[in-house]
Scaffold this active site. Structure first.
Site, PDB file in Angstrom:
ATOM      1  CB  SER A   1      -0.949  -0.025   1.207  1.00 55.66           C
ATOM      2  OG  SER A   1      -1.819   1.074   1.173  1.00 55.66           O
TER       3      SER A   1
ATOM      4  CG  HIS B   1      -4.325  -0.732  -0.658  1.00 50.24           C
ATOM      5  ND1 HIS B   1      -3.981  -0.715   0.681  1.00 50.24           N
ATOM      6  CD2 HIS B   1      -4.925  -1.933  -0.876  1.00 50.24           C
ATOM      7  CE1 HIS B   1      -4.364  -1.839   1.247  1.00 50.24           C
ATOM      8  NE2 HIS B   1      -4.937  -2.602   0.325  1.00 50.24           N
TER       9      HIS B   1
ATOM     10  CG  ASP C   1      -5.840  -5.252   2.712  1.00 54.06           C
ATOM     11  OD1 ASP C   1      -6.645  -6.145   3.038  1.00 54.06           O
ATOM     12  OD2 ASP C   1      -5.669  -4.871   1.528  1.00 54.06           O
TER      13      ASP C   1
END
Length: 366
Positions: free
Chosen positions: A170, A197, A302
């Site tokens: 991310s 992401h 995540d």
């Protein structure tokens, strides 16, 4: 970059040392102390990489202070002494030098002395490393960081036919991924599937940039494709990447020894789509122990629980270390859950991936 604590009884000496360090590419003057008590308090609280001081700061405390310091020293140290006052003490972590004529240093002399200090600190850090890891082989990088040699893999992981590498990343991802892909290079014997992401409509620009800069084949994942070894596939923005077995016939019947990528439009997971959790969860169902999972820099958690699930199934799981992470969120969450088989700096992750496959990278591992 090595953090330096500058200590000294003289304001002039401290000022010139700070100016010298300012000229260095590898050193950073992080703290300053004018007394032995202050120096030791700063060491305990702030843990510098190296101490540069004069002998007078020890002598001002008491006669035995320097000898005790050399005996119990925990930090690599450079100590300057006045002419004809050279200490007789010894320590692998302390270097003594006669105090230069700092007051008359020219700009050129300051730059030269910065390079000299860099080299001395490199030598001290090697000594420190040897004392802590006498049986290991390690290198000190140009930025002053230490790279340990990777430990050998157990036979449980080194003799396996892995099917894919799945990567979650991310915040800080683009720069980290470029280093990651350059380290992997061409000819990697497995497909690499990445969930990053990313804002909508930026995904294609990102993969074009990564492909151009790394020289590795990078693609946006497409629905129902069989990923190829040596190729890298990115989850498109606002779409989950999942997997299904690829069924094919053989003399003994139908087998599923390969897999396809399936693009999934399910609801976001924890407000994220694409989601690392969704990809890892699918990898656990379809690939099980025959995959390698990697969590790189990123905010949040995540993929952490699903990374643990993969590890429990027997997959090999790697999380990026704190020092090389832009944001130590996702890798930290996985690590603290016990989901890491190994914690590695970014630069060593490609090397480990090659060793897991049992193949030899052309030109050596990065």
């Amino acid at each position: 970059m090595s953090k330096v604590l500058v200590a000294g009884s003289s304001v002039i000496i401290r000022s010139v040392l700070k100016e010298i360090i300012l000229k260095s590419r590898r050193l950073e003057c992080a703290f300053e102390s004018a007394s032995y008590e202050s120096m030791m308090a700063s060491c305990t609280k702030l843990k510098p990489d190296v101490i540069i001081s004069d002998k007078a700061i020890f002598d001002a405390e008491r006669n035995s202070t320097l000898s005790e310091y050399c005996h119990f020293v925990k930090f690599p140290s450079i100590i300057f002494y006045e002419k004809n006052d050279m200490p007789t003490y010894f320590s692998n972590l302390v270097k003594f030098f006669e105090l230069p004529d700092f007051i008359n240093f020219t700009a050129q002399k300051i730059e030269e002395y910065a390079a000299f200090l860099e080299q001395q600190i490199q030598d001290l850090k090697r000594s420190e490393l040897f004392e802590k890891h006498p049986a290991s082989i390690a290198s000190i990088n140009e930025d002053g960081s230490i790279t340990q040699t990777l430990p050998d893999l157990s036979n449980d992981f080194s003799n396996r036919k892995y099917k894919a590498v799945v990567v979650g990343v991310s915040t800080g991802g683009p720069g980290a991924l470029l280093d990651f892909l350059k380290g992997i290079g061409n000819g990697f014997p497995l497909p690499v599937i990445i969930t990053q992401h990313i804002d909508s409509f930026f995904d294609r620009n990102l993969i074009n940039w990564l492909a151009s800069e790394s020289g590795v084949p990078v693609h946006l994942a497409e629905d129902n494709i069989r990923p190829l070894a040596g190729h890298v596939y990115f989850a498109p923005s606002d779409v989950h990447v999942t997997f299904v077995p690829y069924m094919q016939g053989s003399e003994s019947g139908i087998i599923a020894d390969e897999f396809h990528i399936v693009l999934n439009h399910d609801e976001p997971v924890n407000f994220l789509r694409p989601s690392v959790s969704k990809m890892f969860e699918s990898a656990a169902k379809v690939l099980g122990k025959d995959c390698i999972a990697v969590i790189l820099t990123g905010m949040g958690s995540d993929g952490a629980k699903e990374c643990l699930q993969l590890k429990q199934l027997g997959a090999y799981t790697i999380t990026q270390d704190q020092a090389s992470s832009v944001i130590y969120g996702m890798p930290k969450a996985a690590y603290e859950m016990g989901a890491s088989c190994e914690v590695l700096p970014l630069k060593q992750i490609p090397e480990r991936l090659w060793s897991l496959t049992g193949a030899e990278k052309k030109g050596g591992c990065a």
